[in-house]
Write a protein that holds these residues in place. Structure first.
Motif, PDB file in Angstrom:
ATOM      1  N   LYS A 157      -4.556   1.595  -0.384  1.00  0.00           N
ATOM      2  CA  LYS A 157      -4.376   0.518   0.598  1.00  0.00           C
ATOM      3  C   LYS A 157      -4.020   1.046   1.985  1.00  0.00           C
ATOM      4  O   LYS A 157      -3.766   0.253   2.899  1.00  0.00           O
ATOM      5  CB  LYS A 157      -3.287  -0.440   0.112  1.00  0.00           C
ATOM      6  CG  LYS A 157      -3.535  -1.019  -1.264  1.00  0.00           C
ATOM      7  CD  LYS A 157      -2.313  -1.772  -1.763  1.00  0.00           C
ATOM      8  CE  LYS A 157      -2.477  -2.183  -3.214  1.00  0.00           C
ATOM      9  NZ  LYS A 157      -1.224  -2.791  -3.753  1.00  0.00           N
ATOM     10  N   GLY A 158      -3.959   2.371   2.127  1.00  0.00           N
ATOM     11  CA  GLY A 158      -3.589   2.955   3.410  1.00  0.00           C
ATOM     12  C   GLY A 158      -2.127   2.773   3.765  1.00  0.00           C
ATOM     13  O   GLY A 158      -1.733   2.916   4.927  1.00  0.00           O
ATOM     14  N   LEU A 159      -1.297   2.489   2.747  1.00  0.00           N
ATOM     15  CA  LEU A 159       0.105   2.178   3.015  1.00  0.00           C
ATOM     16  C   LEU A 159       0.934   3.421   3.326  1.00  0.00           C
ATOM     17  O   LEU A 159       1.839   3.375   4.166  1.00  0.00           O
ATOM     18  CB  LEU A 159       0.705   1.437   1.817  1.00  0.00           C
ATOM     19  CG  LEU A 159       0.045   0.100   1.469  1.00  0.00           C
ATOM     20  CD1 LEU A 159       0.719  -0.522   0.252  1.00  0.00           C
ATOM     21  CD2 LEU A 159       0.110  -0.855   2.655  1.00  0.00           C
ATOM     22  N   TYR A 160       0.641   4.521   2.650  1.00  0.00           N
ATOM     23  CA  TYR A 160       1.401   5.745   2.907  1.00  0.00           C
ATOM     24  C   TYR A 160       1.165   6.229   4.337  1.00  0.00           C
ATOM     25  O   TYR A 160       2.090   6.675   5.022  1.00  0.00           O
ATOM     26  CB  TYR A 160       1.020   6.839   1.903  1.00  0.00           C
ATOM     27  CG  TYR A 160       1.671   6.664   0.558  1.00  0.00           C
ATOM     28  CD1 TYR A 160       3.002   7.034   0.346  1.00  0.00           C
ATOM     29  CD2 TYR A 160       0.965   6.126  -0.518  1.00  0.00           C
ATOM     30  CE1 TYR A 160       3.599   6.873  -0.901  1.00  0.00           C
ATOM     31  CE2 TYR A 160       1.551   5.959  -1.756  1.00  0.00           C
ATOM     32  CZ  TYR A 160       2.872   6.337  -1.948  1.00  0.00           C
ATOM     33  OH  TYR A 160       3.467   6.170  -3.168  1.00  0.00           O
ATOM     34  N   LYS A 161      -0.070   6.142   4.780  1.00  0.00           N
ATOM     35  CA  LYS A 161      -0.403   6.548   6.144  1.00  0.00           C
ATOM     36  C   LYS A 161       0.385   5.719   7.150  1.00  0.00           C
ATOM     37  O   LYS A 161       0.937   6.246   8.128  1.00  0.00           O
ATOM     38  CB  LYS A 161      -1.904   6.388   6.384  1.00  0.00           C
ATOM     39  CG  LYS A 161      -2.370   6.873   7.747  1.00  0.00           C
ATOM     40  CD  LYS A 161      -3.877   6.736   7.885  1.00  0.00           C
ATOM     41  CE  LYS A 161      -4.340   7.221   9.259  1.00  0.00           C
ATOM     42  NZ  LYS A 161      -5.816   7.094   9.404  1.00  0.00           N
ATOM     43  N   LYS A 162       0.455   4.402   6.901  1.00  0.00           N
ATOM     44  CA  LYS A 162       1.215   3.527   7.796  1.00  0.00           C
ATOM     45  C   LYS A 162       2.708   3.822   7.720  1.00  0.00           C
ATOM     46  O   LYS A 162       3.413   3.809   8.738  1.00  0.00           O
ATOM     47  CB  LYS A 162       0.945   2.064   7.440  1.00  0.00           C
ATOM     48  CG  LYS A 162      -0.468   1.594   7.761  1.00  0.00           C
ATOM     49  CD  LYS A 162      -0.660   0.133   7.381  1.00  0.00           C
ATOM     50  CE  LYS A 162      -2.073  -0.334   7.715  1.00  0.00           C
ATOM     51  NZ  LYS A 162      -2.290  -1.764   7.338  1.00  0.00           N
ATOM     52  N   ALA A 163       3.194   4.098   6.505  1.00  0.00           N
ATOM     53  CA  ALA A 163       4.617   4.394   6.332  1.00  0.00           C
ATOM     54  C   ALA A 163       4.995   5.686   7.045  1.00  0.00           C
ATOM     55  O   ALA A 163       6.051   5.765   7.693  1.00  0.00           O
ATOM     56  CB  ALA A 163       4.959   4.484   4.851  1.00  0.00           C
ATOM     57  N   ARG A 164       4.148   6.707   6.926  1.00  0.00           N
ATOM     58  CA  ARG A 164       4.399   7.978   7.605  1.00  0.00           C
ATOM     59  C   ARG A 164       4.380   7.813   9.119  1.00  0.00           C
ATOM     60  O   ARG A 164       5.070   8.539   9.845  1.00  0.00           O
ATOM     61  CB  ARG A 164       3.341   9.006   7.194  1.00  0.00           C
ATOM     62  CG  ARG A 164       3.430   9.485   5.755  1.00  0.00           C
ATOM     63  CD  ARG A 164       4.663  10.309   5.499  1.00  0.00           C
ATOM     64  NE  ARG A 164       4.661  10.920   4.165  1.00  0.00           N
ATOM     65  CZ  ARG A 164       5.688  11.582   3.654  1.00  0.00           C
ATOM     66  NH1 ARG A 164       6.799  11.714   4.346  1.00  0.00           N
ATOM     67  NH2 ARG A 164       5.617  12.087   2.434  1.00  0.00           N
ATOM     68  N   ALA A 165       3.604   6.841   9.591  1.00  0.00           N
ATOM     69  CA  ALA A 165       3.515   6.585  11.030  1.00  0.00           C
ATOM     70  C   ALA A 165       4.621   5.651  11.516  1.00  0.00           C
ATOM     71  O   ALA A 165       4.682   5.327  12.717  1.00  0.00           O
ATOM     72  CB  ALA A 165       2.146   5.984  11.370  1.00  0.00           C
ATOM     73  N   GLU A 197       5.004   2.536  10.640  1.00  0.00           N
ATOM     74  CA  GLU A 197       4.521   1.162  10.793  1.00  0.00           C
ATOM     75  C   GLU A 197       5.008   0.247   9.663  1.00  0.00           C
ATOM     76  O   GLU A 197       4.912  -0.976   9.777  1.00  0.00           O
ATOM     77  CB  GLU A 197       2.985   1.148  10.837  1.00  0.00           C
ATOM     78  CG  GLU A 197       2.400   1.911  12.013  1.00  0.00           C
ATOM     79  CD  GLU A 197       0.883   1.979  11.958  1.00  0.00           C
ATOM     80  OE1 GLU A 197       0.272   1.147  11.252  1.00  0.00           O
ATOM     81  OE2 GLU A 197       0.312   2.876  12.607  1.00  0.00           O
ATOM     82  N   ILE A 198       5.489   0.843   8.559  1.00  0.00           N
ATOM     83  CA  ILE A 198       6.018   0.062   7.439  1.00  0.00           C
ATOM     84  C   ILE A 198       7.433   0.544   7.143  1.00  0.00           C
ATOM     85  O   ILE A 198       7.650   1.731   6.872  1.00  0.00           O
ATOM     86  CB  ILE A 198       5.155   0.216   6.174  1.00  0.00           C
ATOM     87  CG1 ILE A 198       3.724  -0.243   6.421  1.00  0.00           C
ATOM     88  CG2 ILE A 198       5.763  -0.574   5.021  1.00  0.00           C
ATOM     89  CD1 ILE A 198       2.822  -0.081   5.225  1.00  0.00           C
ATOM     90  N   ASP A 202      -3.750   6.813  -1.895  1.00  0.00           N
ATOM     91  CA  ASP A 202      -3.431   5.824  -0.853  1.00  0.00           C
ATOM     92  C   ASP A 202      -4.489   4.727  -0.741  1.00  0.00           C
ATOM     93  O   ASP A 202      -5.097   4.536   0.326  1.00  0.00           O
ATOM     94  CB  ASP A 202      -3.267   6.523   0.495  1.00  0.00           C
ATOM     95  CG  ASP A 202      -2.406   5.719   1.474  1.00  0.00           C
ATOM     96  OD1 ASP A 202      -1.779   4.726   1.042  1.00  0.00           O
ATOM     97  OD2 ASP A 202      -2.372   6.078   2.658  1.00  0.00           O
TER      98      ASP A 202
END
Length: 206
Positions: free
Chosen positions: A141-149, A151-152, A139
């Motif tokens: 770019k931290g995108l998976y974390k945002k997607a799981r939350a 936010e994406i 991760d």
């Protein structure tokens, strides 16, 4: 398309450009999940090819969205248009005789098939196959974390599907390969297909 537009034949032919470059043109189409290592491997291959004296260019998904595709979102329709534009740009570069790399998720089989139809025999599909769990661990770019939350929206592998290639030209299982090993596999295929000339085959890559 307007009826008043006609194709303009250039004074320098595709064959002349190819002869000057000293190798066959091709389109290396890297596909895989976000965080799979597409850009890293594509850059490693591009470096090896450049050191061999090849004429290349690499189109990266993030870089292209800074300009050419800056007006597109990440919904399914925008993703389709994103790939269509990249394919058309790649075709122009192929006409110039370049070895073109494209590092995009390109999640849909139909869009990759369209790119292949336009590029013809020059199209080489490179499946950068990395398990979702590893991509999430990386991760970068931290995108998976945002997607799981939540936010994406429309995030491939989480809230939007990824349709894996069924018969790619190159299948890179990155969980068992180093970046260098993966890059060498791509170079090896280009050698087998006669895309690189004999002089380039004998020249050691740094």
């Amino acid at each position: 398309m307007s009826r008043n537009i006609v194709w303009h034949n250039a004074a320098v032919s595709h064959t002349e450009r190819q002869h000057r470059n000293g190798h066959q043109p091709c389109l290396l189409w890297y596909t895989g999940l976000s965080g799979s290592g597409k850009s890293t491997i594509a850059n490693a291959v591009d470096r090896l090819l450049f050191d061999l004296g090849c004429h290349t260019y690499l189109l990266d998904g993030d870089n292209v969205r800074h300009g050419l595709n800056g007006d597109l979102g990440f919904d399914d329709a925008s993703r389709v248009e994103n790939i269509r534009r990249i394919t058309e740009v790649s075709r122009l570069m192929l006409d110039a005789g370049l070895i073109v790399g494209t590092a995009f998720i390109s999640p849909f089989i139909a869009d990759r098939a369209q790119a292949k139809a336009l590029a013809g025999s020059a199209f080489i599909e490179v499946f950068v196959d990395t398990p979702l769990s590893i991509c999430e661990q990386r991760d970068p770019k931290g995108l998976y974390k945002k997607a799981r939350a939540g936010e994406i929206a429309h995030f491939t592998g989480i809230s939007s599907p990824y349709e894996a290639p069924t018969s790619p030209d190159i299948h890179l299982q990155t969980a068992a390969l180093s970046i260098e090993q993966a890059a060498r596999q791509v170079i090896s295929l280009l050698q087998q297909r006669g895309i690189l000339c004999q002089t380039q085959l004998r020249q050691p890559a740094n």
